[in-house]
Design a protein around this motif. Structure first.
Motif, PDB file in Angstrom:
ATOM      1  N   ARG A  33      52.676  69.666 107.327  1.00 12.91           N
ATOM      2  CA  ARG A  33      51.883  69.266 106.248  1.00 12.91           C
ATOM      3  C   ARG A  33      50.820  69.752 106.024  1.00 12.91           C
ATOM      4  O   ARG A  33      50.231  70.209 104.688  1.00 12.91           O
ATOM      5  CB  ARG A  33      52.136  67.432 105.934  1.00 12.91           C
ATOM      6  CG  ARG A  33      51.107  67.240 104.876  1.00 12.91           C
ATOM      7  CD  ARG A  33      52.304  67.321 103.887  1.00 12.91           C
ATOM      8  NE  ARG A  33      53.451  67.174 103.761  1.00 12.91           N
ATOM      9  CZ  ARG A  33      54.327  67.425 103.241  1.00 12.91           C
ATOM     10  NH1 ARG A  33      54.997  67.969 102.348  1.00 12.91           N
ATOM     11  NH2 ARG A  33      55.422  66.918 103.419  1.00 12.91           N
ATOM     12  N   THR A  36      50.716  74.250 106.084  1.00 12.56           N
ATOM     13  CA  THR A  36      51.102  73.729 104.826  1.00 12.56           C
ATOM     14  C   THR A  36      50.669  74.333 103.845  1.00 12.56           C
ATOM     15  O   THR A  36      50.202  75.011 102.662  1.00 12.56           O
ATOM     16  CB  THR A  36      52.782  73.827 104.507  1.00 12.56           C
ATOM     17  OG1 THR A  36      52.891  72.676 104.475  1.00 12.56           O
ATOM     18  CG2 THR A  36      54.133  74.475 105.608  1.00 12.56           C
ATOM     19  N   THR A  37      49.492  72.948 103.271  1.00 15.34           N
ATOM     20  CA  THR A  37      48.923  72.280 102.169  1.00 15.34           C
ATOM     21  C   THR A  37      47.746  73.358 102.675  1.00 15.34           C
ATOM     22  O   THR A  37      47.097  74.339 101.422  1.00 15.34           O
ATOM     23  CB  THR A  37      48.069  71.104 102.582  1.00 15.34           C
ATOM     24  OG1 THR A  37      49.586  70.525 102.067  1.00 15.34           O
ATOM     25  CG2 THR A  37      47.188  70.994 101.651  1.00 15.34           C
ATOM     26  N   LYS A  43      56.207  72.750 102.209  1.00 18.68           N
ATOM     27  CA  LYS A  43      56.327  72.632 103.462  1.00 18.68           C
ATOM     28  C   LYS A  43      57.632  73.477 104.186  1.00 18.68           C
ATOM     29  O   LYS A  43      57.452  73.505 104.897  1.00 18.68           O
ATOM     30  CB  LYS A  43      56.557  70.994 103.322  1.00 18.68           C
ATOM     31  CG  LYS A  43      56.537  71.370 105.852  1.00 18.68           C
ATOM     32  CD  LYS A  43      56.821  69.465 105.430  1.00 18.68           C
ATOM     33  CE  LYS A  43      56.663  68.906 107.302  1.00 18.68           C
ATOM     34  NZ  LYS A  43      56.903  67.441 107.504  1.00 18.68           N
TER      35      LYS A  43
END
Length: 187
Positions: A33, A36-37, A43
């Motif tokens: 997470r 990807t953030t 995600k």
């Protein structure tokens, strides 16, 4: 990122995002997470390109190991002390120290890397092998004593550098500190 939008070189962007998270927040904060953030992706993008998060981390480490060969370590060019100072500073001021911590932190990652690379601490072991090869070449050129213990010198230079750079809160050591360590270690 909207669904269906093509992402240019998603793997490289995910690796770069993971490196930023790792350097900023440490190995405990490195999650799929968080990566990807940081990359600005959904995600699912990570899982589309890698079997699982440890697979992603394995590929990240292998990618960063491959980059070591791009660092300057040319026998006979400059002084031995300056060449080693430049190389060790480049290796350990990069993500190397954080990757060593990550490998130590994650058992499954360490197991996967050992299956691929064999024993040792990935990245540190490859850097040590490059230093050893360089020292051997310099000894062959007569710029180091013929009886120099290259194995011990290489390991000491890598270990000393790792210790100098390991404290993330205090920041990187000065180039002079690295040079002093190199000068002290070399015969």
């Amino acid at each position: 990122m909207p669904t269906g939008v093509h992402i240019q070189d998603a793997r490289a962007q995910l690796f770069d995002a993971a490196e930023r998270v790792l350097l900023r927040d440490g190995p405990h904060a490195l999650t799929s997470r968080a990566v990807t953030t940081e990359a600005g992706f959904a995600k699912g993008v990570l899982h589309r390109h890698f079997e699982d998060f440890d697979g992603f981390l394995t590929e990240l480490v292998l990618d960063r190991i491959a980059r070591l060969s791009d660092l300057p370590l040319v026998p006979g060019a400059g002084t031995v002390v300056e060449t080693l100072t430049d190389f060790l500073t480049a290796v350990f001021s990069s993500v190397a120290v954080a990757i060593v911590a990550l490998i130590t932190f994650r058992d499954d990652l360490r197991r996967r890397l050992r299956e691929i690379r064999g024993p040792g601490v990935p990245l540190a072991s490859e850097a040590a092998a490059l230093v050893h090869g360089y020292l051997r070449a310099e000894r062959d050129l007569g710029r180091l004593p013929a009886d120099a213990d290259l194995d011990t010198l290489g390991l000491t230079l890598i270990g000393g550098s790792h210790m100098l750079f390991a404290d993330r809160q205090s920041g990187s050591p000065s180039r002079d500190a690295v040079r002093r360590m190199v000068t002290t270690v070399l015969p």
